[in-house]
Motif scaffolding. Structure first.
Motif, short mmCIF file in Angstrom:
data_model
loop_
_atom_site.label_atom_id
_atom_site.label_comp_id
_atom_site.label_asym_id
_atom_site.label_seq_id
_atom_site.Cartn_x
_atom_site.Cartn_y
_atom_site.Cartn_z
N SER A 35 0.44 -1.63 -0.04
CA SER A 35 -0.72 0.06 -0.17
C SER A 35 0.77 1.47 -0.03
O SER A 35 0.71 2.40 -0.53
N VAL A 83 -3.56 -1.50 5.17
CA VAL A 83 -3.33 -0.07 4.02
C VAL A 83 -3.47 0.99 4.33
O VAL A 83 -3.04 1.95 2.91
N LEU A 87 -0.71 3.37 2.50
CA LEU A 87 -1.18 4.24 1.80
C LEU A 87 -0.74 6.06 1.66
O LEU A 87 -0.32 6.86 1.48
#
Length: 169
Positions: A35, A83, A87
């Motif tokens: 991610s 995740v 990100l």
């Protein structure tokens, strides 16, 4: 103080959310790293103005998910946090690298990038040591929750500073 099971790293962390399978542990860690790579690719679509505020918001939500996972002993919020943390971190790092590459004079970029990565490393290593100390004293759930609150507070402070700077500009 009651006896505390300190465990070992990610394995212990995932045991807090009732995961005993090392393959699942590996998948959660891999999701975070993958991610982060995806987050770096997203920066172009977000634009320079939105990238850092979006990253801060992502880290605030991810910190809340980590605390939820630990306090509720739940796997799904932990996976979502992995995740989202990846990100947001990827977006923030790429934004920083892009800002250095586009705004620092070519003859000064080497030192600017060096300083950026030293600060980045310190920001990764210091919390890990701090959480390790807290784990020894208070256990993983408390340490992880305190760390999540600290990350959320820091990200909120950066977000507030960004908003103030834009309102004042």
């Amino acid at each position: 103080m009651a006896a505390v099971d300190h465990g070992e790293g990610a394995e212990s962390f995932l045991a807090e959310v009732q995961v005993r399978d090392l393959a699942v542990s590996g998948v959660v860690v891999a999701l975070a790293f993958l991610s982060a790579g995806a987050g770096q690719l997203l920066v172009g679509g977000l634009g320079a103005r939105a990238a850092l505020p979006v990253a801060c918001c992502g880290l605030i939500v991810a910190a809340a998910l980590i605390a939820t996972a630990l306090l509720g002993r739940l796997l799904v919020p932990l996976i979502a946090a992995a995740v989202l943390t990846g990100l947001a971190t990827g977006v923030a790092v790429r934004d920083g690298v892009t800002r250095i590459a586009t705004s620092v004079a070519p003859e000064r970029r080497g030192e600017a990038f060096s300083a950026f990565y030293v600060i980045l490393y310190a920001m990764l290593a210091t919390p890990a040591v701090g959480v390790g100390v807290l784990v020894e004293a208070y256990g993983l759930t408390t340490a992880g929750t305190v760390f999540a609150a600290a990350v959320a507070a820091l990200a909120a402070a950066v977000l507030a500073a960004l908003v103030r700077a834009r309102v004042g500009a």
